[in-house]
Design an enzyme around this catalytic site. Structure first.
Site, PDB file in Angstrom:
ATOM      1  N   SER A 167       0.845  -1.191   0.000  1.00 57.74           N
ATOM      2  CA  SER A 167       0.000   0.000   0.000  1.00 57.74           C
ATOM      3  C   SER A 167       0.878   1.237   0.000  1.00 57.74           C
ATOM      4  O   SER A 167       1.977   1.232   0.580  1.00 57.74           O
ATOM      5  CB  SER A 167      -0.884   0.011   1.254  1.00 57.74           C
ATOM      6  OG  SER A 167      -1.513   1.269   1.412  1.00 57.74           O
ATOM      7  N   TYR A 190      -0.915  -0.591  10.547  1.00 62.84           N
ATOM      8  CA  TYR A 190      -1.075  -0.883   9.115  1.00 62.84           C
ATOM      9  C   TYR A 190       0.100  -0.332   8.315  1.00 62.84           C
ATOM     10  O   TYR A 190       0.684  -1.030   7.469  1.00 62.84           O
ATOM     11  CB  TYR A 190      -2.379  -0.282   8.611  1.00 62.84           C
ATOM     12  CG  TYR A 190      -2.677  -0.619   7.172  1.00 62.84           C
ATOM     13  CD1 TYR A 190      -3.209  -1.863   6.828  1.00 62.84           C
ATOM     14  CD2 TYR A 190      -2.434   0.298   6.155  1.00 62.84           C
ATOM     15  CE1 TYR A 190      -3.480  -2.181   5.509  1.00 62.84           C
ATOM     16  CE2 TYR A 190      -2.705  -0.011   4.833  1.00 62.84           C
ATOM     17  CZ  TYR A 190      -3.225  -1.253   4.515  1.00 62.84           C
ATOM     18  OH  TYR A 190      -3.495  -1.571   3.201  1.00 62.84           O
TER      19      TYR A 190
END
Length: 248
Positions: A138, A153
């Site tokens: 990501s 994350y």
């Protein structure tokens, strides 16, 4: 970018983790359509997988299940050419002071430790004949994009990028082609987190189902599928978005 690609994946074998929905399901479908034998990894055998793929039970946080799944693939077909580390979780918003320890543990276990476990057991098969690893990362894991909450994350995806560079450095000379990819902000269950920095700064509250995301699943799966087709001589150890190299 002009890179050497496999136009036909007939005779090749792929494992896609988290393949029952979203980007993982679309990648598994794409690889099937290209002729590969696709093992669609799921955490529950009640989860549906794309027609024409082989359902395989694998919770990436459990080494025994990872080992059993990889051994099973080897026993059935004797090879593994493509590994797509797609399974992931995401819970977002807090800074590190407020981030619950349980969330940190769960996120790192799934998004970083899990792919490491899968690679631990899959790499011996992948290096037999020019295998590829595609780590679905990501932009939130880019070192230049840290901050603005979601530490577990972000760090898990930065670590996943680190795994990519390790695999390239350790096994690139043995023919392994490992790359990371940011699929962009995709309309999936987790898609609501892939907001732009402007959106995050504005304080907008995204829909939990990701409907505000600007990309369909098909677009999110496009570059990971392309990376899975890389042939000998293709770039490795890179971070990609929309078939272009981006900064770590």
């Amino acid at each position: 970018m002009d890179v050497p690609l496999h136009d036909d994946l007939g005779g090749q074998v792929a494992l896609v983790t988290g393949a029952n929905r979203g980007i993982g399901r679309e990648i598994a479908t794409n690889l099937r359509d290209l002729g590969a034998t696709v093992y669609a990894g799921v955490r529950s055998m009640s989860n549906d997988v794309p027609e024409g793929t082989e359902q395989v039970f694998v919770d990436v946080t459990q080494e025994g299940e990872v080992s059993t799944a990889i051994d099973g693939i080897y026993s059935e077909v004797g090879r593994l050419d493509i590994l797509v580390n797609n399974a992931g979780v995401g819970e977002f918003g807090d800074d590190i002071v407020k981030e619950p320890v349980e969330r940190i543990d769960r996120t790192l276990a799934t998004n970083l430790r899990g792919p490491m476990l899968v690679c631990k057991h899959a790499v011996p098969l992948l290096i037999q004949d020019g295998g590829r690893v595609v780590n679905v990362s990501s932009g939130m894991g880019a070192l230049s994009e840290m901050g603005d909450g979601s530490p577990a994350y972000r760090v898990s995806k930065a670590g996943l990028n680190g795994l990519t560079t390790y695999l390239d450095a350790q096994y690139g000379e043995k023919g392994l082609i490992a790359n990371s990819v940011c699929p962009g902000w995709v309309r999936t269950d987790m898609g609501s987190v892939e907001r732009s920095s402007t959106d995050r700064a504005s304080g907008r509250s995204p829909r939990a189902d990701g409907e505000e995301a600007d990309r369909p699943v098909e677009k999110g799966a496009e570059t990971p599928t392309w990376l899975a087709r890389f042939a000998e001589g293709a770039p490795a150890g890179k971070f990609w978005r929309d078939k272009e190299i981006i900064d770590w």
